[in-house]
Scaffold this motif. Structure first.
Motif: not given
Length: 169
Positions: A95-99
């Protein structure tokens, strides 16, 4: 530190949270740099086969909220993790890593190359695994693919490769 010591330390979520907080927001530049160095040392001995991998990635994502020097170090760590096949499935859905990588690419020139390269490596999922690229990731890749300076040639190529890879998933 040894691999065994790294795994012991990574099994302590409060320790990782403290490191992430120091790396992201301590007022002392030296302390922030030391926290990033410790995260790098721990990261070099831990991969997705370790039970403590997710807490480590969580700490890295939290540390990405820090200033430019912290972002530069942390995005390099994440890029190095994305090279390892076994880590990619965890990184792709974390969660949230790629963004966060997309955001670093868009807002921090010094982290753009590592962020785009990390996204590219993560897109090389094996075994039919897939992930949906968010608007942030697609925006970052599109912006990088449109770079025109000669020094950005490699970043542009990697962004285009990531877009092609994501289109075939």
């Amino acid at each position: 530190c040894s691999a065994d010591t790294a795994r012991l330390l990574c099994d302590r979520p409060q320790f990782l949270a403290t490191l992430a907080s120091l790396a992201a927001g301590d007022a002392d530049d030296t302390l922030r740099a030391d926290a990033v160095r410790m995260l790098r040392r721990l990261s070099s001995a831990v991969d997705a086969t370790a039970p403590c991998y997710r807490p480590l990635v969580h700490a890295l994502v939290r540390a990405l909220r820090g200033p430019a020097a912290t972002q530069r170090g942390v995005v390099a760590i994440l890029k190095d993790h994305a090279v390892v096949d076994v880590n990619r499935p965890v990184l792709a859905v974390f969660p949230g890593l790629l963004d966060a990588l997309g955001s670093v690419s868009l807002t921090f020139e010094g982290g753009k190359a590592h962020a785009i390269r990390a996204i590219l490596y993560i897109s090389y999922l094996d075994g039919g695994l897939t992930f949906r690229a968010s608007d942030m990731v697609l925006h970052a890749l599109t912006e990088a693919a449109n770079l025109t300076r000669k020094r950005d040639t490699v970043v542009r190529f990697e962004a285009i490769q990531a877009i092609k890879q994501l289109a075939t998933i």
